[in-house]
Each structure stands twice: as structure tokens, then as C-alpha cells.
Design an enzyme around this catalytic site. Sequence first.
Site: not given
Length: 439
Positions: A30, A96, A170, A202, A324, A355, A424
Site C-alpha cells: 500500500r 493480490g 475481498s 476483513s 489470515d 485454503r 512470498k
Amino acid sequence: MNALAYLDLPHIRQARGLAALPGSKSISNRVLLIAALAEGRTEISGLLDSDDTRVMLAALRQLGVAVTDLGQGRVAVEGARRFPAEKAELFLGNAGTAFRPLTAALALMGGDYRLSGVPRMHERPIGDLVDALRAWGARIDYLGQAGYPPLHIGRGDIRADRVRVQGSVSSQFLTALLLAAPIEAGASGRPVTIEVIGELISKPYIEITLNLMARYGVNVVRDGWRAFTIEGDARYRSPGSIAVEGDASTASYLLALGVLGGGPVRVTGVGEQSIQGDTAFADTLAAMGANITKGSDWIEASGQAVAEGGRIKAFDADFNLIPDAAMTAATMALFADGPCRLRNIGSWRVKETDRIHAMHTELAKLGAKVESGPDWLSLTPPADSDWRDAHIGTWDDHRMAMCFSLAAFGPAAVRILDPGCVSKTFPDYFDVYAGLVSA
């Protein structure tokens, strides 16, 4: 680590020590994008060095943004407000946090761009974001299956001052629109309002976005979680320097080590002053019976070692706000004193892998009784005699590898396949892990 086909984890009994967290993935990408769109130069410290940030840095450089590596996790970004490159082909891996925000920003640039990623990225839905941008006047075409990357972004005709986006798949779609909105508001002089359709998931990740926008001088007017307005003439202005705090999602694995291995394990880089919602996982650990203490930039966890007969308290919890970190709870459930259930985790299905399916498959290999549905997973932990040796598939998902490292507290032999997938977000994870645990 990247070259290893597998990693056999030794049986562990204890965990204790101190670990400095790598920079937050969510904050790093971000901040990089905002800094690129800001007036002035930003020096960023504590930046995460990982696959996801590397693809964002490479993309910004391709788009003509001057980015200088200052060493030791520091970079300098010369803000361009608008990307100098009017044409580019960007490969964004499986990131993403790069793909979604760049899609929105590039849709407002009036250029010619192609965005692609790894095969799994082309299976992760982006249709809700594209629909919102098209309704705003953007020109976006699918280069493969409708609703999914890869994308071609052309010169649109941005006129609307109100945009609507679905919030149930999302939160990155809303984040993408929020981060891009000052581009249009600053150019047109008109306010831009983003409306959320349905239940927003989220939510803490939106708080991160709003906090970082405010640090760059863009204050968003909110109507709860239903509407967000960016004032006309809004523009990002660099604060000069900004520090990226540690990754709170990553902290979950290390804190879990402290709980299951007796501890204490202290992580530095996040604490009471963190802007990340995943620090709430410490409260989840406390509800499991852990001892948790916090400072301004650290969290410490300890518990009754499972190798000595300790067990965490079974749980039935809603993990919508911390999806997460919830993965860590799923593997910790192997050591619970009863059946556990994770609810409201439907977003897991569109992450780096499905997941819910991946977790179900790998937990069952170890001997747990597992059930799952569209947005939930339940687990009955195995008795000591029911544990089974397992080769744990990581599904090209960094969090799968880190979560299942906790299984080494059990009596079975654990082999992690493709351990290098942790690159990652935390390339050094297994080195840090080895420094905290003992037999």
C-alpha cells in the site's frame, strides 16, 4: 530455501526467544503505491523484502516511477502523481496486494496496460472490482475467462462521482478503489464516493488503508462501513519518511510457537500501537488459555507446553476480521482439549489457494477428523495414538507452510513440501523458527 523440495521438521518440545518481524506485506505494498502517486519523495524503512513486494517494485519501475534501493529494508520513491509510462505489460505473480490496487490506479491513467500473473492469480476473482471500475467509466477487457485476470486496461472516460463495489468477496476491491480515488478527485476537483454493497469482510484491512491515506494527507469521510467519500482536490502529499511496522499475520505463527512450546516467545515490530487488525489474534490466543503481554511495539506469548501434556482450550469462533491469522488457529486446534470450529472464513477460498480445501486435506493427513463447508471448517484433534506421519502439501501458499510447522509439536513425523513458498512474505521463516524451538 527456495531450492529445497521438502523440509523434514524435527520433533520439538519447547519454544522460547525473541524474533524481529519482517515488514507487513499489507502495509508495504500500500505504501509503495501511495508513495508513487504522491507529491514529493518518500523514504520508506522496514519494507518487506519478499516476492509480493518485489513484483510491486518492478511494476512501479516499469511504469516510470523512480525507486532507489537505499539498503537495509529502505527505499526512496519519487512521487509521480500519475505514472509516466502510458503503456506497459506487468507481471504481478500471485500478489493480490499488487494486482488489485494497480488495476484500479491504472484504470484512471488513460494509458494502455496489460496485467497478468501466475496461473493461480488467473483463478482469483476480480470481477467485482472490474464491474465497479467499468461503471465508473474505465475500459477494461478480460484476456481470458470473464471475471478473472489477465486484464487489458485501456483509455476510459471517467465521469461518475459515485462508485459501487461488492464487499463480500475481498476487501482488497474496496482498498483498490480507495487508493485510486484521489487520482480522479484531484484531477476533476469533484468528490468521489465509494458505496459498499452487501456485508464488507476483513474490515481491519480497510482501516490500514484509511490510516495510510491519512498519513499522506487524504482524509476519507465515512458513513460507517457503507460509504467512503474522498473530497474534491484530494491529493497525496509525501510525509517525507514512513516506517513499515512488522507483519501481524506473520506474528501469529511465532506467538503460537510460544503458546504450544511453553514460551515465552516475544515478537517485535507490532504491539499496542499497531494499525493491523491481525494483532487481535493475541486475544484469540488468550481465549485459548495463553498468557499474553504487550508493549507499544512488541507482543509476548507463553502457555502450557503441549509436549508436557498441556492443551489449548477448544474454540468455536468467527474469524471474519482476521482471516489470515485464523489459519494459525486451525493448526493449533490439533492440540486442543476438544473439537474446534472456525466460522465465517469464506474468503479463504479465493486466496493464494482454496485454503479451506487445502487445510481440510492436510489436517486430515495428520489424523484429525475434519469437516468443512462453504465458509467454515471444524476439527476434532487426534488422540496421541491416532497421529499419522505426513508429507504436508503447501499448495504454493506461504501460510500453509508456516502454519503446519506447528504440527512438529505432535508425535508424528512432519515433512513440509516446497518450503520455499514462504518467500512470498517471510523468506527466512524456517531459520527464525529453528532459532526459537528445541527438542
